[in-house]
Design a protein around this motif. Structure first.
Motif, PDB file in Angstrom:
ATOM      1  N   LEU A  27       0.835  -1.196   0.000  1.00 20.47           N
ATOM      2  CA  LEU A  27       0.000   0.000   0.000  1.00 20.47           C
ATOM      3  C   LEU A  27       0.872   1.248   0.000  1.00 20.47           C
ATOM      4  O   LEU A  27       1.988   1.251   0.534  1.00 20.47           O
ATOM      5  CB  LEU A  27      -0.923   0.000   1.219  1.00 20.47           C
ATOM      6  N   ASN A  28       0.336   2.307  -0.580  1.00 23.57           N
ATOM      7  CA  ASN A  28       1.073   3.570  -0.659  1.00 23.57           C
ATOM      8  C   ASN A  28       0.384   4.637   0.182  1.00 23.57           C
ATOM      9  O   ASN A  28      -0.831   4.793   0.135  1.00 23.57           O
ATOM     10  CB  ASN A  28       1.148   4.058  -2.120  1.00 23.57           C
ATOM     11  N   GLY A  29       1.186   5.367   0.956  1.00 26.66           N
ATOM     12  CA  GLY A  29       0.672   6.488   1.708  1.00 26.66           C
ATOM     13  C   GLY A  29      -0.001   6.092   3.004  1.00 26.66           C
ATOM     14  O   GLY A  29      -0.334   4.914   3.226  1.00 26.66           O
ATOM     15  N   THR A  30      -0.198   7.089   3.841  1.00 25.48           N
ATOM     16  CA  THR A  30      -0.853   6.873   5.130  1.00 25.48           C
ATOM     17  C   THR A  30      -1.921   7.943   5.374  1.00 25.48           C
ATOM     18  O   THR A  30      -2.197   8.305   6.518  1.00 25.48           O
ATOM     19  CB  THR A  30       0.176   6.892   6.270  1.00 25.48           C
ATOM     20  N   ASP A  31      -2.509   8.427   4.306  1.00 27.50           N
ATOM     21  CA  ASP A  31      -3.516   9.473   4.437  1.00 27.50           C
ATOM     22  C   ASP A  31      -4.698   8.995   5.267  1.00 27.50           C
ATOM     23  O   ASP A  31      -5.212   7.887   5.076  1.00 27.50           O
ATOM     24  CB  ASP A  31      -4.024   9.903   3.055  1.00 27.50           C
ATOM     25  N   GLY A  32      -5.112   9.834   6.184  1.00 25.44           N
ATOM     26  CA  GLY A  32      -6.277   9.544   6.997  1.00 25.44           C
ATOM     27  C   GLY A  32      -6.023   8.658   8.194  1.00 25.44           C
ATOM     28  O   GLY A  32      -6.946   8.404   8.974  1.00 25.44           O
ATOM     29  N   VAL A  33      -4.793   8.172   8.373  1.00 22.95           N
ATOM     30  CA  VAL A  33      -4.498   7.305   9.515  1.00 22.95           C
ATOM     31  C   VAL A  33      -4.476   8.152  10.783  1.00 22.95           C
ATOM     32  O   VAL A  33      -3.748   9.147  10.857  1.00 22.95           O
ATOM     33  CB  VAL A  33      -3.149   6.591   9.336  1.00 22.95           C
ATOM     34  N   PRO A  34      -5.248   7.795  11.807  1.00 16.06           N
ATOM     35  CA  PRO A  34      -5.238   8.572  13.050  1.00 16.06           C
ATOM     36  C   PRO A  34      -3.852   8.592  13.686  1.00 16.06           C
ATOM     37  O   PRO A  34      -3.064   7.644  13.536  1.00 16.06           O
ATOM     38  CB  PRO A  34      -6.240   7.822  13.938  1.00 16.06           C
ATOM     39  N   SER A  35      -3.565   9.635  14.394  1.00 18.01           N
ATOM     40  CA  SER A  35      -2.236   9.788  14.978  1.00 18.01           C
ATOM     41  C   SER A  35      -1.932   8.740  16.037  1.00 18.01           C
ATOM     42  O   SER A  35      -0.765   8.451  16.319  1.00 18.01           O
ATOM     43  CB  SER A  35      -2.092  11.188  15.593  1.00 18.01           C
ATOM     44  N   HIS A  36      -2.963   8.145  16.636  1.00 16.80           N
ATOM     45  CA  HIS A  36      -2.706   7.145  17.668  1.00 16.80           C
ATOM     46  C   HIS A  36      -2.607   5.725  17.095  1.00 16.80           C
ATOM     47  O   HIS A  36      -2.574   4.753  17.848  1.00 16.80           O
ATOM     48  CB  HIS A  36      -3.778   7.204  18.763  1.00 16.80           C
ATOM     49  N   VAL A  37      -2.556   5.596  15.753  1.00 16.14           N
ATOM     50  CA  VAL A  37      -2.305   4.315  15.095  1.00 16.14           C
ATOM     51  C   VAL A  37      -0.892   4.337  14.533  1.00 16.14           C
ATOM     52  O   VAL A  37      -0.547   5.213  13.738  1.00 16.14           O
ATOM     53  CB  VAL A  37      -3.328   4.041  13.977  1.00 16.14           C
ATOM     54  N   GLU A  38      -0.072   3.395  14.943  1.00 14.68           N
ATOM     55  CA  GLU A  38       1.327   3.332  14.528  1.00 14.68           C
ATOM     56  C   GLU A  38       1.458   2.467  13.283  1.00 14.68           C
ATOM     57  O   GLU A  38       1.048   1.305  13.268  1.00 14.68           O
ATOM     58  CB  GLU A  38       2.183   2.751  15.655  1.00 14.68           C
ATOM     59  N   VAL A  39       2.039   3.032  12.237  1.00 19.65           N
ATOM     60  CA  VAL A  39       2.254   2.316  10.985  1.00 19.65           C
ATOM     61  C   VAL A  39       3.716   1.876  10.921  1.00 19.65           C
ATOM     62  O   VAL A  39       4.618   2.708  11.046  1.00 19.65           O
ATOM     63  CB  VAL A  39       1.926   3.200   9.769  1.00 19.65           C
ATOM     64  N   PRO A  40       4.002   0.572  10.759  1.00 24.28           N
ATOM     65  CA  PRO A  40       5.391   0.105  10.692  1.00 24.28           C
ATOM     66  C   PRO A  40       6.151   0.778   9.547  1.00 24.28           C
ATOM     67  O   PRO A  40       5.568   1.132   8.516  1.00 24.28           O
ATOM     68  CB  PRO A  40       5.256  -1.399  10.456  1.00 24.28           C
ATOM     69  N   GLU A  41       7.425   0.926   9.719  1.00 24.55           N
ATOM     70  CA  GLU A  41       8.270   1.568   8.706  1.00 24.55           C
ATOM     71  C   GLU A  41       8.220   0.770   7.406  1.00 24.55           C
ATOM     72  O   GLU A  41       8.323  -0.453   7.393  1.00 24.55           O
ATOM     73  CB  GLU A  41       9.710   1.655   9.210  1.00 24.55           C
TER      74      GLU A  41
END
Length: 340
Positions: free
Chosen positions: A97-111
């Motif tokens: 997947l590309n981008g992290t638009d709309g992801v809430p700040s309290h959700v951590e996305v792995p590098e």
């Protein structure tokens, strides 16, 4: 009731459950301490339908991970045990997947991962889950085929950063294995506590059903009668059968109460009929065991075979909290003449 009629009712109920179960069942599981991707709960079979019972703390998320090959289906949904303001959604994360638009700040996305947000739906009606049983509210769902093999993460979160009980369903193939026939009856009370029910309401009907069964056994085997063939003497085997009967009956009472509670919220559906099979069969088997305990007689090949059949039916219908069927197997090989 004649034994053949009892057997016919049991077989009819099992047939109903067998036909309906594949479309209705999720394997229950529990998660804990999975509030970051490094401690994500691992789903080793993403095709099998799992229902994870979890909790989200304020400003936190609950993380899951699994491995999917290209072309496999990723099916995820979230639910809550009661209607209200707490309505979680989830985020799917993958290197594809590309981008992290709309992801809430309290959700951590792995590098190195992109993300897709699945927002919670507006309020919906409760759905009846037959094997718990429970009335549940689905809040968000995704059903997609992945194009890229790899490890996928799912993070359940609440948009308003609230805390509450959240269920996460992963997978699409509804099936129960041997392990689940052992664990489900033990998981049911835990699930009702997860829903927020007080312990006395969860365990009270089970205890009352068991005590009523033991009370009936004590009444019918009390007094000065000593002839075991008349049902008056208490033998080692009769006591074992009485305890097994109490476990069968107590479990049936607990499920019956929960069925009434869930049906009062979600309505009467085909799933309710499935649950009633898992009430009626253990209750009938418990009644039969109580009769055997009261009228204990010397063992025969036929009586041992019948008890082993009762034990097998007990396992198949999640009766007796595993211990009950085990005691029935033990009783099948105990001599009826041994005095307690």
């Amino acid at each position: 009731m004649h034994r053949r009629r009892v057997l016919a009712v049991c077989l009819l109920a099992i047939a109903l459950a067998t036909v309906a179960a594949p479309a209705l069942g999720h394997v229950p599981a529990f998660s804990a301490d999975n509030d970051d991707p490094g401690n994500a709960t691992y789903v080793d079979d993403p095709a099998k339908s799992w229902s994870f019972y979890d909790d989200v703390e304020a400003n936190e998320s609950a993380y899951y991970r699994t491995y999917l090959d290209a072309g496999e289906r990723l099916q995820v949904s979230t639910f809550v045990p009661r209607d209200g303001d707490f309505r979680p959604g989830f985020v799917v994360m993958s290197p594809a997947l590309n981008g992290t638009d709309g992801v809430p700040s309290h959700v951590e996305v792995p590098e190195g991962y992109g993300a897709r947000v699945v927002d919670p739906d507006p309020a919906v009606d409760a759905e009846y889950e037959p094997f718990t049983p429970a009335a549940l509210y689905r809040t968000a769902a995704l059903n997609a085929t992945v194009d890229t093999a790899g490890t996928y993460y799912v993070a359940a979160y609440e948009p308003d950063r609230g805390a509450g009980a959240v269920g996460v369903v992963v997978g699409h193939r509804e099936t129960f294995g041997v392990e689940e026939y052992v664990t489900v009856p033990l998981d049911r009370p835990r699930i009702h506590e997860w829903e927020g029910q007080p312990a006395w309401f969860v365990y009270g009907p089970i205890l009352l059903g068991a005590l009523a069964t033991l009370g009936a056994f004590a009444w019918w085997t009390g007094g000065d009668r000593e002839d075991a063939t008349d049902g008056g003497a208490r033998t080692t085997r009769s006591l074992v059968l009485a305890v097994a009967s109490a476990l069968y009956g107590g479990g049936a009472a607990g499920v019956a109460v929960q069925t009434a509670v869930a049906a009062s919220v979600a309505g009467v559906t085909l799933g309710v009929l499935v649950t009633l099979a898992f009430v009626a069969i253990p209750a009938l088997l418990g009644w039969y065991l109580l009769g055997r305990a009261i009228g204990d007689r010397p063992s025969s090949r036929a009586s041992r075979g019948t008890l082993l059949g009762v034990a097998l039916l007990g396992v198949a219908t999640w009766a007796g909290f595993v211990v009950g069927p085990a005691l029935v197997v033990l009783a099948a090989f105990l001599p009826g003449e041994a005095r307690a």
